[in-house]
Enzyme design. Structure first.
Site, PDB file in Angstrom:
ATOM      1  N   ASP A 200       0.830  -1.210   0.000  1.00 10.84           N
ATOM      2  CA  ASP A 200       0.000   0.000   0.000  1.00 10.84           C
ATOM      3  C   ASP A 200       0.859   1.252   0.000  1.00 10.84           C
ATOM      4  OD1 ASP A 200      -2.716  -0.764  -0.070  1.00 10.84           O
ATOM      5  OD2 ASP A 200      -2.713  -1.278   2.047  1.00 10.84           O
ATOM      6  N   LEU A 201       1.868   1.283   0.862  1.00 12.55           N
ATOM      7  CA  LEU A 201       2.664   2.491   1.028  1.00 12.55           C
ATOM      8  C   LEU A 201       3.509   2.777  -0.210  1.00 12.55           C
ATOM      9  CD1 LEU A 201       3.690   1.935   4.744  1.00 12.55           C
ATOM     10  CD2 LEU A 201       2.041   3.599   3.870  1.00 12.55           C
TER      11      LEU A 201
END
Length: 427
Positions: A200-201
């Site tokens: 996600d990051l």
């Protein structure tokens, strides 16, 4: 290296980063954030930290899912409002408007905001916004030069495009878990995800970079564009040297615990009272390490005199280093190795991290107080821009906190119209 490592209690004394509000590099850029959870909100927070005006659109029915992802929760002293600590990690510098765009009036409202946006960020499933007229084609009809960023699990095309995608799933499908974890034959062996949602990051960071590239392109040409960011694509991209080992060397990476596939010594080593990390990136550092550990002759040993030789004889040199360190306390070992110019360090827990004097000196913690008196902390934007630094202007908003001002600022709604929307349950 200090004689003793900082204690967790010292974290309370850390000087927070209080960068003053000011015109950032993205001042004047309007971003409509239709995303939730992590990848989209993290991307939007990056833009907000750099000065963009970010409006977060949430459902009135509880808002962003992460508001409920606890414990732990943060409690407001006056009202007792509880949002999960998770939410506060990724929503500062934004304004929140709670809109039910399943109602025609709510949908019209969001489209009015989209007309004024430079950037729209969304992370709905493929086609999920089409039925509302909030997909890229529909928004382009009312805002032809918009930069529209779609973040999904598998992208806008391909046989998996319609599948939902979560970080954990993509760490597995994208190869990361296949070489993360203890090797077979060791107790606790098996595939392991990373302890934070790195897929996600990383996707958020690629999305941020792509949006900024699109902003530059629009400044030059007047053209907006659609950005297709997929967690799956990102996870494959950040396989980095492990992907190259396969693509160019035919080597399928395996689980190696804390060992590095290409560099030795580069791992966790036990000491008398815990563990330390030693990371020798070249032969000079290896010679210095052997000198610091009292065995300089090993640097001349043909089994260990080059990185290639050490990779071949990994088990032998690791066993020797473990023997040389086994009776040495952690702090003494770190002092000795660091003094020799060899990269090394402790394994901190998160409390240790924020108690570390270097972390405090760098201002890594942001402290913000909202209009209710609630004070929360988050991690500072890590890049230090000399002329246009990140600033921390707004604490993470309460659900729907800024609806009236957003509708006035962006869409020109008057107080009477806003009141009617609130009365009808649209906002």
């Amino acid at each position: 290296m200090p004689d003793t490592m900082p204690t967790a209690d010292a974290a309370a004394d850390a000087a927070p980063n209080t960068a003053l509000p000011g015109p950032g590099a993205l001042d004047g850029l309007r971003v409509l954030d239709l995303s939730r959870v992590l990848a989209g909100p993290w991307c939007a927070q990056n833009l907000a930290d750099l000065g963009a005006d970010v409006v977060k659109v949430e459902s009135p029915d509880g808002g962003d899912d992460t508001r409920k992802w606890g414990p732990p929760f943060v409690t407001e002293p006056e009202t007792g409002r509880r949002d999960a600590a998770y939410y506060f990690a990724t929503n500062r510098n934004k304004r929140s408007i709670a809109v039910d765009f399943r109602q025609p009036e709510g949908l019209d409202l969001v489209r009015d905001l989209a007309r004024q946006a430079d950037v729209v960020i969304e992370n709905f499933k493929l086609g999920g916004l089409r039925k509302y007229g909030l997909d890229v084609e529909s928004i382009r009809e009312i805002n032809p030069n918009v930069i529209y960023c779609s973040i999904t699990g598998f992208g806008q095309t391909g046989p998996y495009a319609a599948r939902p995608g979560y970080d954990f799933l993509l760490q597995g499908m994208g190869g990361l878990m296949s070489f993360t974890g203890l090797p077979d034959g060791v107790p606790g062996a098996g595939p392991m995800k990373v302890g934070v949602a790195v897929c996600d990051l990383f996707t958020a960071m690629y999305a941020t970079t792509a949006i900024l590239a699109a902003v530059v392109h629009r400044e030059k040409t007047g053209e907006g564009q659609h950005i297709d960011c997929a967690l799956f694509d990102t996870q494959i991209a950040v396989l980095a040297n492990q992907a190259s080992n396969w693509l160019n060397g035919g080597t399928v990476p395996q689980r190696m615990g804390n060992n590095h596939p290409n560099v030795v010594p580069y791992r966790v080593y036990p000491v008398a009272d815990g563990h330390i990390i030693i990371a020798c990136g070249n032969d000079r550092q290896f010679r210095a390490l052997m000198g610091a550990l009292g065995a300089p002759e090993l640097a001349e040993d043909a089994r260990f005199d080059s990185n290639e030789a050490r990779v071949t004889n990994r088990d032998a040199i690791d066993a020797i280093i473990e023997h040389l360190l086994k009776d040495t306390p952690r702090d003494a070992a770190l002092q000795r190795i660091e003094a020799a110019g060899v990269p090394c360090g402790p394994i901190n827990d998160v409390a240790d991290v924020f108690a570390d004097p270097h972390v405090q000196a760098r201002g890594a913690m942001v402290e913000q107080t909202d209009d209710t008196g609630l004070t929360t902390r988050s991690v500072a934007f890590p890049a230090r821009l000399e002329r246009t630094p990140a600033s921390y202007r707004r604490a993470p908003p309460r659900l729907g906190q800024n609806g009236a001002e957003v509708l006035s600022d962006w869409a020109g709604y008057d107080a009477e119209r806003v009141a009617a929307l609130r009365r009808d349950g649209v906002i």
